[in-house]
Design an enzyme around this catalytic site. Sequence first.
Site, PDB file in Angstrom:
ATOM      1  N   CYS A 109      36.504  42.513  45.046  1.00  0.00           N
ATOM      2  CA  CYS A 109      37.630  42.097  45.890  1.00  0.00           C
ATOM      3  C   CYS A 109      37.398  40.768  46.605  1.00  0.00           C
ATOM      4  CB  CYS A 109      37.936  43.178  46.925  1.00  0.00           C
ATOM      5  SG  CYS A 109      38.017  44.829  46.243  1.00  0.00           S
ATOM      6  N   HIS A 136      40.705  41.671  55.842  1.00  0.00           N
ATOM      7  CA  HIS A 136      40.686  42.228  54.491  1.00  0.00           C
ATOM      8  C   HIS A 136      41.801  43.270  54.370  1.00  0.00           C
ATOM      9  CE1 HIS A 136      38.952  42.936  50.615  1.00  0.00           C
ATOM     10  NE2 HIS A 136      38.692  44.198  50.858  1.00  0.00           N
ATOM     11  N   HIS A 166      47.123  44.745  47.091  1.00  0.00           N
ATOM     12  CA  HIS A 166      45.741  44.293  46.946  1.00  0.00           C
ATOM     13  C   HIS A 166      45.602  43.578  45.603  1.00  0.00           C
ATOM     14  CE1 HIS A 166      41.538  43.919  47.025  1.00  0.00           C
ATOM     15  NE2 HIS A 166      41.216  45.044  47.624  1.00  0.00           N
TER      16      HIS A 166
END
Length: 332
Positions: free
Chosen positions: A12, A148, A188
């Site tokens: 990520c 995040h 995401h």
Amino acid sequence: LRGPALNIYTACSTSLVAVCQAVQALQSYACDAALAGGVSVKWPQHRGYTAQEGSLYSPDGHCRPYDADSRGTVFSNGLGVVLLKRLEDAVRDGDHIWAVIKGAALNNDGGEKASFTAPSINGHAEVIGLAHALANIDPDTISYVEGHGTATPIGDPIEVAGLTQAFRLSTDRKNFCGLGSLKSNTGHMDAAAGIGGLIKTTLAPPPLHFKRPNPALGLEDSPFYVVDKLQPWISGHPLRAGVSSFGVGGTNAHVILEETPPIAPPEPPNRPLQLLVLSAKTPTALAAACENLAAHLESTLSNFKSEISNPLLADTAWTLQTGRQPFPHRRA
């Protein structure tokens, strides 16, 4: 142009790690310009998932970072790329500068993690504190953090705890720094998540799906509040923001951004004459374009002492030559 060409994958955090590597390459003069970013495209495009309580996946298809109703994330496709240059070079070249990177830091959670996929409070705090030190700024002057923000029951509380730990090294103030995450808008984007957050921070759109803060975050005693709507970005210091991206496996990245400093406009051109070029699809349209331009220049330039040397006329000539599509009927 020559310089490093690196293929990076840290889950990520991939694209923000790429930005940090590019910053280091520029600082060491390994290159004079760098493209950094990431892309994530899922296949097949149309697919679903099975959501389970406490898992990564949102049960209703919405990602709600830092919200009391956050239950998980939604993975999506995306890509982003930024062009990075040393500030003095960008100013010299007349580039449009969206923001200045003051500090970029990387680390890994190491053996402190409870599991391979679990985040670490200390790891987050250390990389954020390192970015503050590299930027040589006080966290008290940062007015926004792009988190995040995966909206998972475990991830968000650990992230805010790490942020708070890093900020508390130098400030006891509460609720002065905005907090948000692009994942509420786009989902995401996996390897492209970090670069998306970096670009989003320079443009500052508001997040979605936020109603009330997650009580597990302890925001009332932290430096943070969740930005839940479009609002003026005002600070007693130059506007500064932090951008976080944390990867499964523990590779963390944090970048400090600052607004572009005031830059003196370029000197007006000294050319004694300017060439104004026009084109159109028909003779009638060309004649109309000439008349419209003449009327506009006559009304606009009347306030200048010297019509030839003023920058507006030079800018007009440049735009007509480089910013317009050529057609068969032309006049200069």
